[in-house]
Every structure is written in C-alpha cells, then in structure tokens.
Motif scaffolding. Sequence first.
Motif, PDB file in Angstrom:
ATOM      1  N   ILE A   1       0.846  -1.207   0.000  1.00  0.00           N
ATOM      2  CA  ILE A   1       0.000   0.000   0.000  1.00  0.00           C
ATOM      3  C   ILE A   1       0.877   1.252   0.000  1.00  0.00           C
ATOM      4  O   ILE A   1       0.608   2.225  -0.711  1.00  0.00           O
ATOM      5  CB  ILE A   1      -0.948  -0.017   1.224  1.00  0.00           C
TER       6      ILE A   1
ATOM      7  N   GLU B   1      -0.868   6.040  11.752  1.00  0.00           N
ATOM      8  CA  GLU B   1       0.102   5.168  12.433  1.00  0.00           C
ATOM      9  C   GLU B   1       1.493   5.245  11.817  1.00  0.00           C
ATOM     10  O   GLU B   1       2.481   4.915  12.463  1.00  0.00           O
ATOM     11  CB  GLU B   1      -0.372   3.711  12.460  1.00  0.00           C
TER      12      GLU B   1
ATOM     13  N   ARG C   1      -7.294   8.981  10.369  1.00  0.00           N
ATOM     14  CA  ARG C   1      -7.646   7.770  11.113  1.00  0.00           C
ATOM     15  C   ARG C   1      -6.748   7.669  12.327  1.00  0.00           C
ATOM     16  O   ARG C   1      -5.530   7.856  12.223  1.00  0.00           O
ATOM     17  CB  ARG C   1      -7.448   6.552  10.219  1.00  0.00           C
TER      18      ARG C   1
ATOM     19  N   ASP D   1      -3.707   2.904  13.947  1.00  0.00           N
ATOM     20  CA  ASP D   1      -4.062   1.525  13.576  1.00  0.00           C
ATOM     21  C   ASP D   1      -2.770   0.715  13.502  1.00  0.00           C
ATOM     22  O   ASP D   1      -2.341   0.284  12.447  1.00  0.00           O
ATOM     23  CB  ASP D   1      -4.795   1.521  12.224  1.00  0.00           C
TER      24      ASP D   1
ATOM     25  N   ARG E   1      -4.479  -4.926  18.178  1.00  0.00           N
ATOM     26  CA  ARG E   1      -4.164  -3.904  17.183  1.00  0.00           C
ATOM     27  C   ARG E   1      -5.213  -2.789  17.224  1.00  0.00           C
ATOM     28  O   ARG E   1      -6.264  -2.929  17.821  1.00  0.00           O
ATOM     29  CB  ARG E   1      -4.064  -4.508  15.767  1.00  0.00           C
TER      30      ARG E   1
ATOM     31  N   MET F   1     -14.387   3.128  10.663  1.00  0.00           N
ATOM     32  CA  MET F   1     -14.106   2.263   9.530  1.00  0.00           C
ATOM     33  C   MET F   1     -14.963   1.015   9.675  1.00  0.00           C
ATOM     34  O   MET F   1     -15.087   0.458  10.768  1.00  0.00           O
ATOM     35  CB  MET F   1     -12.632   1.890   9.501  1.00  0.00           C
TER      36      MET F   1
ATOM     37  N   GLU G   1     -14.738  -2.476   8.634  1.00  0.00           N
ATOM     38  CA  GLU G   1     -13.769  -3.405   8.040  1.00  0.00           C
ATOM     39  C   GLU G   1     -13.796  -4.769   8.698  1.00  0.00           C
ATOM     40  O   GLU G   1     -12.910  -5.583   8.491  1.00  0.00           O
ATOM     41  CB  GLU G   1     -12.369  -2.789   8.042  1.00  0.00           C
TER      42      GLU G   1
ATOM     43  N   GLY H   1     -13.214  -0.205   4.876  1.00  0.00           N
ATOM     44  CA  GLY H   1     -11.835  -0.679   4.710  1.00  0.00           C
ATOM     45  C   GLY H   1     -11.888  -2.039   4.030  1.00  0.00           C
ATOM     46  O   GLY H   1     -11.944  -3.082   4.687  1.00  0.00           O
ATOM     47  N   THR H   2     -11.865  -2.018   2.711  1.00  0.00           N
ATOM     48  CA  THR H   2     -12.061  -3.280   1.983  1.00  0.00           C
ATOM     49  C   THR H   2     -10.881  -4.236   2.129  1.00  0.00           C
ATOM     50  O   THR H   2     -11.036  -5.441   1.930  1.00  0.00           O
ATOM     51  CB  THR H   2     -12.288  -3.006   0.485  1.00  0.00           C
TER      52      THR H   2
ATOM     53  N   ASP I   1      -9.152  -5.006   4.937  1.00  0.00           N
ATOM     54  CA  ASP I   1      -9.417  -5.874   6.081  1.00  0.00           C
ATOM     55  C   ASP I   1     -10.763  -6.563   5.948  1.00  0.00           C
ATOM     56  O   ASP I   1     -10.909  -7.715   6.369  1.00  0.00           O
ATOM     57  CB  ASP I   1      -9.347  -5.064   7.388  1.00  0.00           C
TER      58      ASP I   1
ATOM     59  N   CYS J   1     -12.291   3.426   1.560  1.00  0.00           N
ATOM     60  CA  CYS J   1     -10.900   3.873   1.563  1.00  0.00           C
ATOM     61  C   CYS J   1      -9.925   2.703   1.393  1.00  0.00           C
ATOM     62  O   CYS J   1      -8.721   2.899   1.360  1.00  0.00           O
ATOM     63  CB  CYS J   1     -10.574   4.670   2.822  1.00  0.00           C
ATOM     64  N   GLY J   2     -10.460   1.482   1.295  1.00  0.00           N
ATOM     65  CA  GLY J   2      -9.587   0.333   1.011  1.00  0.00           C
ATOM     66  C   GLY J   2      -9.169   0.365  -0.451  1.00  0.00           C
ATOM     67  O   GLY J   2      -9.702   1.152  -1.249  1.00  0.00           O
TER      68      GLY J   2
HETATM   69  C1  PEP Z   1      -8.514  -1.332   4.972  1.00  0.00           C
HETATM   70  O1  PEP Z   1      -8.433  -2.248   5.786  1.00  0.00           O
HETATM   71  O2  PEP Z   1      -9.118  -1.432   3.877  1.00  0.00           O
HETATM   72  C2  PEP Z   1      -7.881  -0.033   5.244  1.00  0.00           C
HETATM   73  C3  PEP Z   1      -8.103   1.016   4.495  1.00  0.00           C
HETATM   74  O3  PEP Z   1      -7.013   0.041   6.280  1.00  0.00           O
HETATM   75  P1  PEP Z   1      -5.551  -0.632   6.268  1.00  0.00           P
HETATM   76  O4  PEP Z   1      -5.265  -1.104   4.863  1.00  0.00           O
HETATM   77  O5  PEP Z   1      -4.594   0.397   6.706  1.00  0.00           O
HETATM   78  O6  PEP Z   1      -5.701  -1.743   7.229  1.00  0.00           O
END
Ligand code: PEP
Length: 538
Positions: free
Chosen positions: A191, A297, A331, A334, A357, A427, A429, A450-451, A453, A500-501
């Motif tokens: 990412i 984070e 956010r 995390d 977490r 979120m 997720e 959060g796609t 997770d 936002c994923g």
């Molecule tokens: C997700 O889980 O889609 C997300 C945006 O958060 P992260 O990828 O940081 O866990």
Amino acid sequence: MQKFSGKTVYRGIAMGPAVVLKKADEQVKRTGIVDAEAEIARVHKSLEQSKEQLQQLYEKAAAEVGEAHAAVFEAHQMMLEDEDFLEAIYSMIRSEMVNGEYAAATIGEKFAQIFADMEDDYMRARAADVRDITNRLIRNLSGSQQTDLHAAQPSVIVAEDLSPSETVQMNKEKILAFVTVHGSTNSHTAILARMMNIPALVGVPLDLEKIKDGMQVIADGITGEVIVEPTAAQALEAEKKIADEREKARLLLELKGKENVTHDGKHIQVFANIGGVGDVRYVLENDAGGIGLFRSEFLYLGRNDLPTEEEQFQAYRHVLQAMGDKKVIIRTLDIGADKKADYLHLGQEENPALGYRAIRICLTQTDVFKTQLRALLRASMYGNLSVMYPMIISVDEVRKILDIVYEVKKELDAEGVSYKMPEQGIMIETPAAVMICDELAELVDFFSIGTNDLTQYTLAIDRQNEKLDNFYDPHHPAVLKMIRMIAEGAHRCGKWVGICGELGADLELTETFIKMGIDELSVSPSMVLPLRKRIREL
Ligand code: PEP
Ligand code: MG
C-alpha cells in the motif's frame, strides 16, 4: 540478462541501478581471526565511518524537518562513543578471536537486552537505539552500502522483504522501484508503494547473492517482469515504455479541475489516501477533492518512541493547512499486525491479524489514545478535519471512544484550548461491524469501508500471506454484498459512506459502487485522475 516474473503491486515501469538491501542479521556470521589488533582497527574505522554518516544524517534531517527530529542522530553518535560498549566489543574480539561483525552483534544485543529489561518506559525504548547503531556498525564493517540510501542515486530497491517501518523511512526521491522476493500484494508495504507512486513487484524469485549493487534492473509492473542486466534492445524498449507512461500521465493531468460526474449527472467524491505529511504533495498534484484516509500510524513507525502530542499536532496541522477547506479524514492509530513499533511492546502473537491492534490498543492504553486525540482536536482549528476510528466490532467500543473524546474535550475546555469539533466516523472493516451497521450509524457521522481488512476477515484469508494472494478475492460476492449492506445501512440513517480500502481504486467496480450509492472513494493519489476519467466515461 536474466528475466523473472512477479506480482505487480503498482503498475508502472522503471529502470536503474540496483541497491540490494540485506538485513544486518543476515550478514553476521562468526568467523575466526588471527590478528585481534587488526580486527579492532577495522572496527575503529567503521565506527568513524558510522559517526560521519550520522553527522550527515543529522545535518540533512535538521535542515529538512528541524533540529528536534534530528536529535536522534546526534544521540546515536554519542552512543557510538560509549566506552563500556566499545570496550566490551574489543574485549570479545581479543578473548574469543572472532570477527568484528560477530562481536558487535553479540555485544549490541546484550546491551539492547539490558535496556529492554528496564522498568522505565523511556529507558526501555533505548533498546531500539542500541540495535540501530549496532546494525549501522555491522553494515559498515561488512561493506554493505545499504545504510545510506540518502546518498545513493535514484535506484531500484531489491530486497528479500520490506516491512512497513523500513519502507516508511526511505527517501522517496531516491527510489525508482521496489522489487522483493517475498511479500503480499495486500500488505501495508504494498500500500505504501502505491501511495508513493512507485513501480513495485513482489514475489520475484531473485537470488540476492547474485545481484550486486549497481547492476542495471528493469522493474516492469505492467508486465509483472523484472529484468536484471537487460540487453541493449530490452533497455531501449523499457525507455520507450517509460516515455509512453509519462505521456499517459501527462494526458491525465488534463482532467485536473474537472468534476467527478457521470454522463447521467451522478457525482461522487474522489479523495486520496496518505501515510505521512510528505504525501500531501501528491494529493495536490493529482487534484484530489480531499484526504479520505490519513493512516496516522505511519507517524509512529520507524522511530524509537511515541510521537509527542506536539509532534502529532504539527503533522496534522501541516496537512490540514495544506489542504485548505478540503476535507481531511485522519484515522487514529491503527498499529499492530504487520505495523510494528518495538517501543509499544506489543509482543509476539499467534494470530497478529486477529490480535492486539488498532482501537484495541487505544482502548487499553488510553493515555496513548488521548495524546493523539488532543493533538487532533488542537489541529482542528487549522482546516476541515474529520476523525475516524479503525477496526470497530461493537457499539460498546464506539460508546467508549466517544466517552474518551468527551473527556479530552473537557480537558481542553478547562485549559482554554480552542478546537472545532470534527466529524467523527468509523471504519467498517469487520464482518461484525457490517452486521450491526444500522446501530453503529446512529452513533457516528460517517462510515468509511476498509475493503482490505473486510476482505481478509470475510474470506478468512490473512492479507499478509503471500501464498494466499490468489485466493484473496475482493470481488467475492460476499464482500460486494457487504459493501451494499453498509451503504444501505448508512443511508437509512442519513449518514454518508466512503470506501478507503484498495478496492475503491478498482476501475472495474466504479460503476457498481456508484450504483450502490457510495458517496466517496478514497484511493492512492496516483489513482485519482484515472478514477476521475473512469467516472466521466460512465
Ligand atoms: C482497509 O483495511 O481497507 C484499510 C483502508 O485500512 P488498512 O489497509 O490500513 O488496514
Ligand atoms: Mg484496515
């Protein structure tokens, strides 16, 4: 010439000299020596070299981010002068007739352990400093040039694997591409590469022993191929592809300032995801309508202690000011799973993705959470802030969060500190949050899906596990059905919902998301304009 296939993390192509990153502990082998004094002289030379590098890093950091942040390099220089530490290394070389690398690694770990066992949090956190300076010393002793990417020319980084904290510390200006032997396309390192706009491939079966620094490498994220020491024809073809990609990017820039609207008049917000203050530049360059996810984070990674309230306040303020009146969704912490910070003592876990977490840490270590909330509320005066909370599974958690926010507000009120109450969202997720999204929507202002997770937890597939990349299917009907349920749940309660994923940037699904009524898509900055193009074509 050698050609390898891998998995693309970021589509793009780059060509340049390799810099092979080897982890310090991979290099430490015990070997016997015959001349202890000569070995000690070698250690001494590397010590001087390490101190010089730290001085350069100090000067660079002081100029770029201020003296307060640079102080760590000064402290490291002082630690490298510590007589007990050096005497212990020299004495081991003399008594055991072993090489300097091995003596430094052994003594360094012994000293680090002494700090790690101390009661005081501050002193405990110094263990990471000792490990850092030891690794630098070992790298210099073994002649590895990886330490100072800062000094290298723009390069293709080649490594066994990269952790998010290693990645976040890199100087983006000096990286042409990432190529790793291991790693999943869904990890946070992947990412980060996407957010940094850097061609990246993982799962490339390279033999790192055979690749030397400076060898020419083509990292082609378009075909998923890596070519080491290309032929002249291959290099020429790569140059042409690089020029084509540049031209495509230039054409996309013509979409700057245009609306995100379909032919039949549906509007959708297109925001960008960032991992640090420096990324705001890419958000502005790509004309995103706001920041849909600031992964705060990353401010906590690649360092030896918690960022203070003031440091966080400055970072959030900077981002908010740079974005003017555009929405910035930050956010809260995390951390955990693949994002590790030694100083938080999260410990080893059997199932870290299901472990300690994100909000679970914040609701346990409330002082850490409150510090972040204070910094966020103080920064709210400087722009259009929204705050969101990750990894929610219950109504009770959200209530607890809101209570803590209330306490922080009261504290600030008592101190006469001003703030503008930000919008607060969560979120979605976890499957649990999906199933109770109607109740959750009552408590918050918005949802952000959060796609990454959500796919992991719905399909029971560890997103970090590279062996499962082929099974990790975010297009799975169960995932898409959940996204629809979340959108409906939010809208029933009059709340807005975004994604936002990484799936938000999947152009094959843009039409589906618009039909579901998703209000906002937040993607890596480099995907903002391709997404705008897609929306305008629908
Ligand atoms: C997700 O889980 O889609 C997300 C945006 O958060 P992260 O990828 O940081 O866990
Ligand atoms: Mg997540």
